[in-house]
Design a protein around this motif. Structure first.
Motif, PDB file in Angstrom:
ATOM      1  N   SER C 248       0.880  -1.344   0.281  1.00 48.70           N
ATOM      2  CA  SER C 248      -0.608   0.298  -0.490  1.00 48.70           C
ATOM      3  C   SER C 248       0.563   1.331  -0.008  1.00 48.70           C
ATOM      4  CB  SER C 248      -0.587   0.327   1.202  1.00 48.70           C
ATOM      5  OG  SER C 248      -1.324  -1.140   1.289  1.00 48.70           O
ATOM      6  N   PRO C 249       1.319   2.094  -1.131  1.00 45.77           N
ATOM      7  CA  PRO C 249       2.617   2.275  -1.227  1.00 45.77           C
ATOM      8  C   PRO C 249       1.929   4.161  -0.467  1.00 45.77           C
ATOM      9  CG  PRO C 249       1.110   1.917  -3.450  1.00 45.77           C
ATOM     10  CD  PRO C 249       0.616   1.701  -2.513  1.00 45.77           C
ATOM     11  N   LEU C 250       0.539   4.252  -0.670  1.00 45.63           N
ATOM     12  CA  LEU C 250       0.114   5.250   0.611  1.00 45.63           C
ATOM     13  C   LEU C 250       0.871   5.739   2.137  1.00 45.63           C
ATOM     14  CD1 LEU C 250      -2.904   6.928  -1.266  1.00 45.63           C
ATOM     15  CD2 LEU C 250      -0.236   6.912  -2.094  1.00 45.63           C
ATOM     16  N   THR C 251       1.411   4.852   2.175  1.00 47.25           N
ATOM     17  CA  THR C 251       0.942   4.905   3.987  1.00 47.25           C
ATOM     18  C   THR C 251       2.806   5.261   4.118  1.00 47.25           C
ATOM     19  OG1 THR C 251       2.247   2.165   3.536  1.00 47.25           O
ATOM     20  CG2 THR C 251       0.409   2.610   4.028  1.00 47.25           C
ATOM     21  N   LEU C 254       0.958   8.836   4.131  1.00 46.70           N
ATOM     22  CA  LEU C 254       0.545   9.780   5.011  1.00 46.70           C
ATOM     23  C   LEU C 254       1.354   9.093   6.633  1.00 46.70           C
ATOM     24  CD1 LEU C 254      -2.429   7.064   3.325  1.00 46.70           C
ATOM     25  CD2 LEU C 254      -2.784   9.550   4.650  1.00 46.70           C
ATOM     26  N   ARG C 255       1.964   8.314   6.243  1.00 43.38           N
ATOM     27  CA  ARG C 255       3.056   8.522   8.194  1.00 43.38           C
ATOM     28  C   ARG C 255       3.628   9.997   7.930  1.00 43.38           C
ATOM     29  NH1 ARG C 255       5.794   3.550   7.690  1.00 43.38           N
ATOM     30  NH2 ARG C 255       4.170   2.537   8.952  1.00 43.38           N
ATOM     31  N   SER C 258       0.887  12.301   9.123  1.00 42.41           N
ATOM     32  CA  SER C 258       0.070  12.014  10.782  1.00 42.41           C
ATOM     33  C   SER C 258       0.588  12.482  12.113  1.00 42.41           C
ATOM     34  CB  SER C 258       0.025  10.794  10.352  1.00 42.41           C
ATOM     35  OG  SER C 258       0.673  10.045  10.893  1.00 42.41           O
TER      36      SER C 258
ATOM     37  N   ARG D  45      -6.479   3.251   4.359  1.00 41.80           N
ATOM     38  CA  ARG D  45      -5.675   4.879   4.716  1.00 41.80           C
ATOM     39  C   ARG D  45      -5.537   4.827   2.813  1.00 41.80           C
ATOM     40  NH1 ARG D  45      -1.658   6.978   8.629  1.00 41.80           N
ATOM     41  NH2 ARG D  45      -2.617   6.326  10.410  1.00 41.80           N
ATOM     42  N   ARG D  46      -6.131   4.618   1.617  1.00 39.75           N
ATOM     43  CA  ARG D  46      -5.460   4.934   0.597  1.00 39.75           C
ATOM     44  C   ARG D  46      -6.602   5.313   0.058  1.00 39.75           C
ATOM     45  NH1 ARG D  46      -4.418   0.075  -2.667  1.00 39.75           N
ATOM     46  NH2 ARG D  46      -3.366   1.647  -5.049  1.00 39.75           N
ATOM     47  N   SER D  72      -3.897  -0.938   7.053  1.00 38.74           N
ATOM     48  CA  SER D  72      -2.497  -0.786   6.762  1.00 38.74           C
ATOM     49  C   SER D  72      -1.830   0.458   6.842  1.00 38.74           C
ATOM     50  CB  SER D  72      -1.993  -1.393   5.061  1.00 38.74           C
ATOM     51  OG  SER D  72      -0.939  -0.444   4.688  1.00 38.74           O
TER      52      SER D  72
END
Lengths: 258, 258, 258, 258
Positions: C248-251, C254-255, C258, D45-46, D72
C-alpha cells in the motif's frame, strides 16, 4: 580488546552456557571449564536457591562464573517475576534470564508475557535478559522496556537445528542498540559461528554440550566457533556472489592469449 | 594426535590456502601465516615455475609449506597434464591440484576431463588432488583412478555462498575411502566449520581470505572454524530434532505438580 | 501456444510420469490419466518388451502416450546401450531415457558412462534423454554429444526432497540450448512449480505419485503445479528483495502527515 | 466440496488478493478476475471509504468479492481500531484485516498492539484477521482473543522471498483451531503451493501480482499453485527420505541375478 558489555559488566567470552540435561555434574563442569564461558545459566526451578549446599549450585564457582538464574518453566509473567524475586531475595545478583514458555511441546516464548515481565523486572532494578521469538518489533519493544539484551531463538530449544530464523535475526541485529544474544537451537559450532558472523554479540548453548559423548571437547569446539565467527565479523566478510570469480585472476588473460 | 594423511604425508592443519587475488604479497603471506596452513596452492599459469626468483614463488617458504601447484586455467585434460609435467620437471614435488574448467563464467570443473587427467597423472606417479563437481559417483571413480583426495566444490569458486551442495557432499564423505577436501565457495568460517562437522577431512579457502580488509584476522578465524568443526565431529554431534526438548528437564514435572 | 519440443516432436504437457512402485496397475493408470501427461517412462528391465501381452505394457494406450523406455538398473554404458537396442528391435520408437546408476544405495547417475552411452546411442539415431547429476559442464557435453534433453536430478531418486541442487540447475538452464527436464527428488507440486519457475522445460515425477493414498488427486495437483510454474515463468516473476516494500504505497505519505 | 470457512462464511477460493501497487486499476482488476479470488483487501488509508465514487472502490464488484478493508499504515492498536470503526460506520461488513506495523523499513507487525487491537475489535463484533509475525504462542493468544484467522508472514512484505518462516508456520498450523492464512513474502506460485502443502488454509498475495508485466497470467498461475498445494495436502504427501528409493523396484532383484 574486544569485550562484550551487558549492562554495567564486561566479559571476554561471548559464549554463555546452560546447565541442564548433563549426564552428571562433572560433565557439566567440564563443559563450563572448556567453553571458557563467564556466564552460566541455572533454572531456578531446579535448584534450592536458598541452600548453599544445593547439589548443583555448590558445584559452580561463583568467583569465576556469573550465575545467571533463569525462569525456565514459568508460563506467565507473574510466575517468572515471582521466581526472579526469590532469586534476588536469596542473595543472587539481580540478573535474570527471563523465560516465559506456556507451551509444553515446543517451549516457545510468549511475546506478551515476556514484555510484561521485562517491564516490571527492569523497573525493580533487575538486569533482564529475555528469551524471545525472533521478532524484530518485539525486540525493539523489549529494548525500550529496559531489557539489557535480547535473546532471540535460532530454532526451538533442544532441536540442534541452527539458525532457522536467520533472516529475522539479521533484522533484529541491524536495529538493536543492545546486545543480541542468540539462544536456543544452536546444535553445532558452525551455527554459533554463523550467528556471530551476522553480528550477534554472543550466543547461549546448552543442549549441544549435554548431547554429546564428550562435553569438554564440544565446549572447546563451540568456543572456537564463537571466536571464529566474531573475528570474521570484525575483519569484514566478503559479499556473496552469484557468479564465479577465479582465485587465479590471470587465467582470463592467459585464456585469451592461448 | 589427529593428523590429516594425504598419500604418504601427514599434516596437522586441515586448512589449505590458495594464493590468488590478494592485494599484495604481504597480504598473502599474512593470511598464510595466520591460517596455520601447511599446504598452499599456486596457479602454475601465474608463476614462472622454472625461475627461483619468481616474484610469487620466492616469497613462499618451502621448508614450511608444501607448495601444491594447480592447473587453474586448463580447459582440457591435455592442458592440465602438460602443466603438471612442467611443474615436476622444474623440481616441484609430484603433487598436483588438478583443475579443468572449460567454462569461463562459472569456472566449474569438467568431470570427464578431470577423470581422464587423474588416471594419466596418477599412473605417472603424481599425487593427484582433483577439484570436482559434488558428484558422488565421480568421486568413487576418481578414487579408483588413483586420486589421493577428492576436492568437491561447495559452491562456484569465488561466490562465498557456502555448502550449496551439502547433501551430495555428505554422500561423498560417507562413501569415500580417501580424504574429502571441500574446495571453493566457502566464504565464512561457519561454512568451513560445517564442512568439517559433516566429516570432511580438510577445506581449501582462498577468495574469503583475499576478499577482506584484514586477511590475517580472517585467516585466524578460518583456522578456528576448521578446528571447531573438526573437534565437534570427533566429539560427536547430537541429532537434529523436530520437537523442542527442554534444557531444564525438571520443568515437566514441576509443571504437572503446579 | 506454449509447446514443449523435444527432438522432432511437440507436447502440450510438461509433466512426464514414471510407472514404477504403484500399488496396482489401476493406480498407475489413474495417475497417468489425471496428470495429463503425454510421455510415460517404463523400466525395460521390468517389462517383456517383446510381448504385447506384457501385463504392464498392455495397459498403456500407446496412441495416447509416448512410451519412453528407460534403462533403469544399468550400471554401465554397455548395459544401457544393450537395453536401448533391445527396445528398438522390439518395435519401440527410438526414444530412450538413459539411466546409468552403478551405486545401489543412492542410485545416482554415472557422468562418464552416461556421456559414453549418449554419444553412441545418439550416433545410432536414438533420441536420448539422459538422467544426469546436476553438473553444468556435463550438461554441455551431453548436449554436444547429441542428447535431446538433459535430465538433471533435483535430489536423489525417491527422496521427495525437492530441488536440493537448485543453484546448479539454474546454471544448467542458463547455458542449455536443449530442454532441461528436472528428474528425481520432486516430492510435491511446489517442487515441480519451482523447477518450472526457474525455466525448466519440463519435469518427470514418479515416486510422489506412487507414494500417496490418492495417486489420481496427486497427479492433478502436480499437473497444476507444473502449469503454475510455467505460466509464472512466462509472465515474469518479480525480483527477490532484502527490504520490505509496502503493498500500500501511500502509507509512507500518510505516515509523514500524521 | 472442499470449502474454506472463516467465521460464518464459506469460500471456494483459497487465494486472497491485495490491491496495492498495481500499475493501473485495469491491471488490478485483471489480477482479481484471473486469480479466482473471492476476498480482496484494500488499505483504508488509500481510499475514501465514505465515497461510493472513490476511484478504487468503485471498480470492485462487491457482489462478487468480499471487500476486506485493512489497516495498513497503522502504527498502534489505537490507530488500527479507529480505521476499523470508520470502515464499519461507512457501511462495510465488519470484517477487518488488522495490520499494525510501527517500523517503516520492514513493515513487520507488532505482536503486542496486534493482540490488543484483536481483543477490542473482536469484542465489538468484528471478524478480525490479524497479520502477525510467525510466532506460534502469539497465534494461540490471538485465537483465544477471538481472531477469525491468523495471518503469519512468510517473509517481510514485498520481498518475494517465500516461506522463510516455514518451520514456525508448521507449528502454528499444527496448533491452530482457526484457519491459518499465510500473508506476505510469497513471490511465486511455488511459495503459495508450499504453504498449502503444509496445511495452510489459504494465502494472501499482492506484490507478486503487481510486480510482473502480466498480472492476469500471474494471477492464474497463483490460482493453480494454490489449488495444487491444497490438493496435494488433501491427497497426502509422501515422506521426505534421506536415502534413495528406486522408482523401478525390480532393479534390485535384477541386479542380483546379473
Amino acid at each position: 580488546m574486544d569485550l562484550l558489555q551487558i549492562a554495567n559488566r564486561t566479559f571476554r567470552s561471548r559464549l554463555m552456557v546452560g546447565t541442564g540435561k548433563f549426564s552428571s555434574h562433572q560433565a557439566m563442569l567440564d563443559a563450563m571449564e572448556h567453553s571458557g564461558c563467564e556466564i552460566v545459566t541455572v533454572a531456578l526451578r531446579r535448584v534450592d536457591i536458598n541452600n548453599p549446599q544445593d547439589s548443583l549450585l555448590s558445584h559452580i564457582d561463583r568467583e569465576r562464573y556469573l550465575l545467571l538464574p533463569n525462569t525456565s518453566g514459568a508460563r506467565t509473567a507473574e510466575e517468572a517475576i515471582r521466581l526472579a524475586r526469590i532469586a534476588r531475595a536469596a542473595g543472587c545478583e539481580p540478573w535474570i534470564k527471563l523465560e516465559v514458555t506456556p507451551d509444553p511441546y515446543y517451549l516457545l516464548p510468549d511475546p506478551i508475557e515476556t514484555l510484561k515481565a521485562t517491564e516490571i523486572l527492569a523497573k525493580e532494578g533487575f538486569i533482564v535478559l529475555p528469551y524471545m521469538p525472533a521478532d524484530p518489533v518485539l525486540a525493539k519493544r523489549l529494548e525500550e522496556a529496559g531489557a539489557a539484551t535480547v535473546m532471540p531463538l535460532g530454532a526451538p530449544i533442544g532441536t540442534n537445528r541452527g539458525l532457522l530464523t536467520r533472516d529475522l535475526i539479521a533484522i533484529i541485529i541491524e536495529q538493536a542498540r543492545i546486545p543480541v544474544v542468540v539462544d536456543a537451537g544452536l546444535g553445532a559450532p558452525s551455527h554459533a559461528a554463523e550467528a556471530m558472523e551476522m553480528g550477534a554479540a554472543a550466543v547461549l548453548v546448552n543442549t549441544a554440550l549435554a548431547d554429546t559423548p564428550d562435553p569438554a571437547a564440544m565446549a572447546r569446539a563451540f568456543s572456537k566457533g564463537v571466536e571464529a565467527g566474531r573475528e570474521a565479523y570484525l575483519a569484514g566478510l566478503g559479499p556473496k556472489r552469484l557468479q564465479a570469480s577465479a582465485s587465479s585472476p590471470l587465467t582470463g588473460f592467459l585464456r585469451n592469449e592461448s
